[in-house]
Motif scaffolding. Structure first.
Motif, PDB file in Angstrom:
ATOM      1  N   ALA A 114     -31.385 -31.726 -67.572  1.00 21.57           N
ATOM      2  CA  ALA A 114     -32.116 -32.588 -66.876  1.00 21.57           C
ATOM      3  C   ALA A 114     -32.306 -32.111 -65.402  1.00 21.57           C
ATOM      4  O   ALA A 114     -33.270 -32.733 -64.804  1.00 21.57           O
ATOM      5  N   TYR A 115     -31.986 -30.981 -64.954  1.00 20.44           N
ATOM      6  CA  TYR A 115     -32.396 -30.406 -63.876  1.00 20.44           C
ATOM      7  C   TYR A 115     -33.564 -29.247 -64.070  1.00 20.44           C
ATOM      8  O   TYR A 115     -33.810 -28.736 -63.035  1.00 20.44           O
ATOM      9  N   ASP A 116     -33.801 -29.168 -65.364  1.00 24.04           N
ATOM     10  CA  ASP A 116     -35.025 -27.960 -65.778  1.00 24.04           C
ATOM     11  C   ASP A 116     -34.533 -26.763 -65.123  1.00 24.04           C
ATOM     12  O   ASP A 116     -35.458 -26.111 -64.728  1.00 24.04           O
ATOM     13  N   ALA A 117     -33.279 -26.518 -65.364  1.00 25.22           N
ATOM     14  CA  ALA A 117     -32.756 -25.157 -65.092  1.00 25.22           C
ATOM     15  C   ALA A 117     -33.305 -23.947 -65.953  1.00 25.22           C
ATOM     16  O   ALA A 117     -33.572 -24.490 -67.042  1.00 25.22           O
ATOM     17  N   VAL A 118     -33.893 -23.113 -65.359  1.00 21.64           N
ATOM     18  CA  VAL A 118     -34.412 -22.001 -65.989  1.00 21.64           C
ATOM     19  C   VAL A 118     -33.570 -20.552 -66.101  1.00 21.64           C
ATOM     20  O   VAL A 118     -33.995 -19.998 -67.167  1.00 21.64           O
ATOM     21  N   CYS A 119     -32.722 -20.404 -65.217  1.00 22.75           N
ATOM     22  CA  CYS A 119     -32.321 -19.094 -65.253  1.00 22.75           C
ATOM     23  C   CYS A 119     -30.904 -19.097 -64.497  1.00 22.75           C
ATOM     24  O   CYS A 119     -30.425 -20.110 -64.041  1.00 22.75           O
ATOM     25  N   THR A 120     -30.279 -17.883 -64.803  1.00 20.98           N
ATOM     26  CA  THR A 120     -28.847 -17.707 -63.837  1.00 20.98           C
ATOM     27  C   THR A 120     -29.096 -16.502 -62.938  1.00 20.98           C
ATOM     28  O   THR A 120     -29.255 -15.517 -63.504  1.00 20.98           O
ATOM     29  N   PRO A 121     -29.025 -16.766 -61.752  1.00 23.75           N
ATOM     30  CA  PRO A 121     -28.743 -17.842 -61.011  1.00 23.75           C
ATOM     31  C   PRO A 121     -29.736 -18.625 -60.762  1.00 23.75           C
ATOM     32  O   PRO A 121     -30.922 -17.982 -60.453  1.00 23.75           O
ATOM     33  N   ASP A 122     -29.740 -20.271 -60.599  1.00 23.02           N
ATOM     34  CA  ASP A 122     -30.602 -20.996 -60.411  1.00 23.02           C
ATOM     35  C   ASP A 122     -29.999 -21.866 -59.304  1.00 23.02           C
ATOM     36  O   ASP A 122     -29.196 -22.422 -59.565  1.00 23.02           O
ATOM     37  N   PHE A 123     -30.739 -21.839 -57.938  1.00 24.60           N
ATOM     38  CA  PHE A 123     -29.966 -22.460 -56.830  1.00 24.60           C
ATOM     39  C   PHE A 123     -30.688 -23.881 -56.600  1.00 24.60           C
ATOM     40  O   PHE A 123     -32.021 -23.727 -56.397  1.00 24.60           O
ATOM     41  N   TYR A 124     -30.002 -25.127 -56.493  1.00 23.43           N
ATOM     42  CA  TYR A 124     -30.682 -26.325 -55.989  1.00 23.43           C
ATOM     43  C   TYR A 124     -30.080 -26.710 -54.829  1.00 23.43           C
ATOM     44  O   TYR A 124     -28.798 -26.711 -54.524  1.00 23.43           O
ATOM     45  N   GLY A 125     -30.836 -26.771 -53.504  1.00 26.37           N
ATOM     46  CA  GLY A 125     -30.354 -27.120 -52.178  1.00 26.37           C
ATOM     47  C   GLY A 125     -30.549 -28.791 -51.954  1.00 26.37           C
ATOM     48  O   GLY A 125     -31.768 -28.933 -51.831  1.00 26.37           O
ATOM     49  N   PHE A 126     -29.690 -29.535 -51.989  1.00 27.76           N
ATOM     50  CA  PHE A 126     -29.810 -30.859 -51.634  1.00 27.76           C
ATOM     51  C   PHE A 126     -29.384 -31.322 -50.429  1.00 27.76           C
ATOM     52  O   PHE A 126     -28.372 -30.615 -49.961  1.00 27.76           O
ATOM     53  N   ASP A 127     -29.838 -32.339 -49.684  1.00 31.59           N
ATOM     54  CA  ASP A 127     -29.437 -32.789 -48.467  1.00 31.59           C
ATOM     55  C   ASP A 127     -28.393 -33.946 -48.567  1.00 31.59           C
ATOM     56  O   ASP A 127     -27.854 -34.037 -49.801  1.00 31.59           O
ATOM     57  N   ALA A 128     -28.001 -34.345 -47.559  1.00 33.40           N
ATOM     58  CA  ALA A 128     -26.915 -35.329 -47.435  1.00 33.40           C
ATOM     59  C   ALA A 128     -27.278 -36.470 -48.517  1.00 33.40           C
ATOM     60  O   ALA A 128     -26.145 -37.136 -48.876  1.00 33.40           O
ATOM     61  N   ASP A 129     -28.474 -36.895 -48.840  1.00 33.90           N
ATOM     62  CA  ASP A 129     -28.759 -38.000 -49.786  1.00 33.90           C
ATOM     63  C   ASP A 129     -29.111 -37.332 -51.019  1.00 33.90           C
ATOM     64  O   ASP A 129     -29.534 -38.321 -51.957  1.00 33.90           O
ATOM     65  N   LEU A 130     -28.700 -36.116 -51.387  1.00 38.28           N
ATOM     66  CA  LEU A 130     -28.993 -35.685 -52.686  1.00 38.28           C
ATOM     67  C   LEU A 130     -30.243 -35.707 -52.783  1.00 38.28           C
ATOM     68  O   LEU A 130     -30.654 -35.985 -54.328  1.00 38.28           O
ATOM     69  N   ARG A 131     -31.371 -35.341 -52.294  1.00 36.57           N
ATOM     70  CA  ARG A 131     -32.760 -35.093 -52.363  1.00 36.57           C
ATOM     71  C   ARG A 131     -32.722 -33.579 -52.152  1.00 36.57           C
ATOM     72  O   ARG A 131     -32.259 -32.965 -51.239  1.00 36.57           O
ATOM     73  N   LEU A 132     -33.550 -32.968 -53.122  1.00 35.74           N
ATOM     74  CA  LEU A 132     -33.859 -31.662 -53.287  1.00 35.74           C
ATOM     75  C   LEU A 132     -34.654 -31.100 -51.941  1.00 35.74           C
ATOM     76  O   LEU A 132     -35.658 -31.633 -51.645  1.00 35.74           O
ATOM     77  N   GLN A 133     -34.254 -30.210 -51.405  1.00 31.84           N
ATOM     78  CA  GLN A 133     -34.622 -29.735 -50.237  1.00 31.84           C
ATOM     79  C   GLN A 133     -35.090 -28.072 -50.368  1.00 31.84           C
ATOM     80  O   GLN A 133     -35.961 -27.613 -49.664  1.00 31.84           O
ATOM     81  N   TYR A 134     -34.302 -27.613 -51.479  1.00 32.82           N
ATOM     82  CA  TYR A 134     -34.643 -25.838 -51.645  1.00 32.82           C
ATOM     83  C   TYR A 134     -34.303 -25.720 -53.103  1.00 32.82           C
ATOM     84  O   TYR A 134     -33.205 -25.906 -53.618  1.00 32.82           O
TER      85      TYR A 134
END
Length: 200
Positions: A114-134
């Motif tokens: 669902a996240y299209d994760a590809v590697c370890t480590p893979d970092f997803y930074g979300f804002d307070a509204d859970l929208r991807l920013q990083y």
């Protein structure tokens, strides 16, 4: 196989999930999300890239919590092919290193897809509204630690998100071992990766 993450899809809404953690309890994304931001990390036990930076991941998670950012770690690797990434081993690693976050087991690999994760480590930074920013790297480390005076890219990005709601304009991709997919669960993003890179 070593792969790197794609360019961040800024504004992408985090996919909800409910997974078992090493404490035996099940947690949803909403339960674990931080009031000012949420860092989701796809990682595992055996990857040399993760092993190299694990102390820094733990440091960043502890310090980010002071800024209202919660960290969530998810292991999606095929633990039949890679027993070191099994649930019991996850519990041991978490206990031995006093993880300051929940370490969740994505045994179906549905969340990684669902996240299209590809590697370890893979970092997803979300804002307070859970929208991807990083979606970038921790720092300049690879299988060896970068010098201590290198910029703390992930930490600085998440602090920016926590206080201003957006991440840095320039984001360097993370690199690591490919997610270890079961044959029936190969990521569409991974299929586009360069198979000429060395296996790990």
């Amino acid at each position: 196989m070593a792969v790197s993450t794609p360019i961040a899809d800024i504004g992408w809404p985090a996919e909800p999930f409910r997974l078992q953690s090493v404490d035996g309890q099940y947690y949803s994304l909403q339960q674990l999300a931080g009031p000012r931001g949420t860092l989701v990390i796809f990682m595992c036990n055996h990857c040399p890239y993760v092993k190299a930076v694990l102390p820094r991941i733990l440091r960043e998670a502890r310090e980010l919590s002071k800024h209202g950012v919660n960290t969530i770690a998810i292991n999606s690797n095929d633990d039949e092919a890679y027993p070191e990434d099994g649930f019991e081993q996850m519990k041991r690693l978490s206990a031995e290193n006093a993880f300051p976050f929940q370490y969740l087991h994505d045994d179906t690999q549905d969340v990684a897809r669902a996240y299209d994760a590809v590697c370890t480590p893979d970092f997803y930074g979300f804002d307070a509204d859970l929208r991807l920013q990083y979606r970038g790297r921790l720092d300049a480390s690879r299988k060896e630690l970068a010098p201590e005076d290198e910029p703390r890219e992930l930490f600085d990005a998440m602090r920016l998100i926590a206080h201003y709601g957006y991440g840095p304009a320039e984001q360097n991709p993370s690199i690591g071992c490919s997610i270890k997919w079961r044959e029936s669960a190969v990521s569409p993003v991974l299929l586009q990766a360069a198979y000429s890179q060395p296996s790990l």
